[in-house]
Design an enzyme around this catalytic site. Structure first.
Site, short mmCIF file in Angstrom:
data_model
loop_
_atom_site.label_atom_id
_atom_site.label_comp_id
_atom_site.label_asym_id
_atom_site.label_seq_id
_atom_site.Cartn_x
_atom_site.Cartn_y
_atom_site.Cartn_z
N LYS A 10 33.07 61.86 74.69
CA LYS A 10 32.21 61.92 75.89
C LYS A 10 33.00 61.53 77.13
O LYS A 10 34.02 60.83 77.04
CB LYS A 10 30.98 61.02 75.74
CG LYS A 10 31.27 59.51 75.55
CD LYS A 10 31.42 58.70 76.82
CE LYS A 10 31.73 57.24 76.55
NZ LYS A 10 32.20 56.45 77.67
N ALA A 97 40.22 53.56 72.13
CA ALA A 97 40.05 52.60 73.23
C ALA A 97 40.43 53.25 74.56
O ALA A 97 41.21 52.72 75.33
CB ALA A 97 40.87 51.33 72.97
N GLY A 102 35.12 57.20 71.20
CA GLY A 102 35.63 57.64 69.90
C GLY A 102 34.94 56.99 68.71
O GLY A 102 34.52 57.68 67.77
N SER A 104 32.02 55.43 68.68
CA SER A 104 30.57 55.72 68.70
C SER A 104 30.28 57.12 68.17
O SER A 104 29.30 57.33 67.44
CB SER A 104 30.03 55.62 70.13
OG SER A 104 30.21 54.33 70.61
N ASP A 137 26.69 53.45 73.11
CA ASP A 137 26.98 54.88 73.29
C ASP A 137 26.53 55.74 72.10
O ASP A 137 26.55 56.96 72.18
CB ASP A 137 28.49 55.11 73.48
CG ASP A 137 28.95 54.72 74.87
OD1 ASP A 137 28.10 54.65 75.79
OD2 ASP A 137 30.17 54.51 75.06
P1 ATP Z 1 33.93 51.48 73.98
O1 ATP Z 1 33.88 51.80 75.43
O2 ATP Z 1 32.59 51.65 73.28
O3 ATP Z 1 34.61 50.18 73.65
P2 ATP Z 1 36.03 53.44 73.74
O4 ATP Z 1 35.56 54.81 73.81
O5 ATP Z 1 36.72 52.93 74.95
O6 ATP Z 1 34.83 52.56 73.29
P3 ATP Z 1 36.95 53.51 70.98
O7 ATP Z 1 37.89 54.61 70.71
O8 ATP Z 1 35.56 53.62 70.46
O9 ATP Z 1 37.00 53.23 72.54
O10 ATP Z 1 37.62 52.14 70.47
C1 ATP Z 1 37.13 50.88 70.84
C2 ATP Z 1 37.41 49.88 69.72
O11 ATP Z 1 36.61 50.26 68.60
C3 ATP Z 1 38.85 49.89 69.25
O12 ATP Z 1 39.32 48.57 69.37
C4 ATP Z 1 38.81 50.29 67.80
O13 ATP Z 1 39.62 49.48 66.97
C5 ATP Z 1 37.35 50.10 67.39
N1 ATP Z 1 36.87 51.15 66.46
C6 ATP Z 1 36.06 50.94 65.42
N2 ATP Z 1 35.79 52.07 64.77
C7 ATP Z 1 36.45 53.06 65.39
C8 ATP Z 1 36.56 54.45 65.17
N3 ATP Z 1 35.94 55.07 64.15
N4 ATP Z 1 37.30 55.16 66.04
C9 ATP Z 1 37.90 54.54 67.09
N5 ATP Z 1 37.85 53.21 67.33
C10 ATP Z 1 37.13 52.46 66.49
#
Ligand code: ATP
Length: 301
Positions: A10, A97, A102, A104, A137
């Site tokens: 997203k 991150a 990712g 969510s 999310d």
């Molecule tokens: P958010 O803003 O919700 O923190 P993001 O989109 O910035 O998320 P993600 O890729 O979801 O980032 O990763 C955030 C954290 O979630 C990372 O520290 C990662 O270790 C953890 N995580 C847990 N499960 C997953 C997964 N299936 N894919 C990616 N990261 C994951």
């Protein structure tokens, strides 16, 4: 039995927060859209065990309850007293991150898949409600179509798909902690965006108006930690993007280009400054969930 689902990333076209709830969670005013950069999530059921296992092709993501996909399987297994184990395999294409949801979207894919495999007959609203207990999310990712998102992430209002554009993503090497950024939101100093105008721009599919109302109040908070985001954003605009903004809590910056040739120029020029650069398009996950002609609210959990 096994099912594979696409779990798209997203982007936040609009991200604002008017206040913080007593439990610390921000009240959101967001507009999110889905892009054609996606993870692939495969779920297989395993008999003779109740164990849940997660494998990813990254080598560094958690494979236990810290993985949001694992949590999604646990929620359904416990709630419906399912006596069967689950093997989850995730092919990660979405940078981790990065502000692109990712984890969510992987969790949302597991909820959709297990709803089918275990024949739970939950509708998308019910899945979104369960998803909210994993991350704010996840309700959006259950539907994965352009929507306004308010409340703590649970109130979804469908909007029309963004007009046909090309989107350049640039993910700096450094990462940020979302929890940390959210703690630092300077509520009394925020310059709020015009949410009503941004929603109207999408409903009217008016690209110049949408670009004019794009907002992310977390951008400055993250730039204070990682000043390179401001430089990356400026470079996107200098190389010809019509608009550029950080997504989520960052650090990924996206640029919107109405012409493919312009987008390709932005991609090629950015490659000297940023290792991870992608050219993507907006997409909707599944036409079954597309808007009704009246654009009625589809979810008020
Ligand atoms: P958010 O803003 O919700 O923190 P993001 O989109 O910035 O998320 P993600 O890729 O979801 O980032 O990763 C955030 C954290 O979630 C990372 O520290 C990662 O270790 C953890 N995580 C847990 N499960 C997953 C997964 N299936 N894919 C990616 N990261 C994951």
């Amino acid at each position: 039995m096994e099912i594979i689902e696409k779990a798209p990333a997203k982007l936040n076209l609009f991200l604002d927060t008017p206040f913080r709830h007593p439990d610390g969670a921000p009240e959101w005013k967001m507009i999110m859209t889905t892009i054609d950069l996606a993870d692939y999530v495969k779920v297989m059921t395993v008999s003779n065990t109740k164990k849940i296992r997660v494998e990813t092709d990254t080598g560094f993501l958690p494979q236990d309850q810290k993985n949001l996909a694992f949590q999604a399987a646990v929620r359904l297994q416990k709630k419906f007293r399912i006596d069967q184990g689950v093997q989850i395999r995730i092919r990660k294409n979405i940078p981790v991150a990065a502000g692109m949801g990712g984890g969510s979207t992987d969790a949302a894919a597991v909820l959709r898949i297990l709803n089918q495999i275990w024949q739970l007959k939950l509708d998308l609203n019910q899945l979104a409600k369960i998803g909210l207990t994993i991350d704010s999310d996840v309700p959006f990712c259950i539907y994965s179509q352009t929507a306004a998102v308010t409340g703590k992430g649970e109130i979804l209002e469908p909007l029309r798909q963004i007009p046909p554009v090309w989107i350049v993503l640039a993910k700096p090497k450094a990462s940020v902690s979302t929890v940390n950024i959210l703690k630092k939101i300077p509520y009394c100093k925020l310059q709020h965006g015009n949410f009503v105008q941004a929603k109207a721009a999408l409903l009217n599919r008016n690209l110049p108006c949408l670009i004019g109302s794009m907002t992310n109040v977390l951008e400055q908070v993250t730039i204070n930690e990682l000043p390179q985001i401001a430089k990356l954003k400026q470079k996107m605009l200098d190389f010809g993007a019509d608009a550029a903004q950080m997504t989520g809590s960052g650090p990924t910056v996206f640029g919107i280009c109405s012409k493919l040739s312009r987008a390709q120029h932005v991609v090629n020029s950015l490659k000297d400054f940023c290792e991870q650069v992608y050219l993507v398009r907006p997409c909707h996950l599944n036409t079954n969930y597309l808007l009704t002609p009246k654009f009625e609210k589809y979810s008020q959990i």
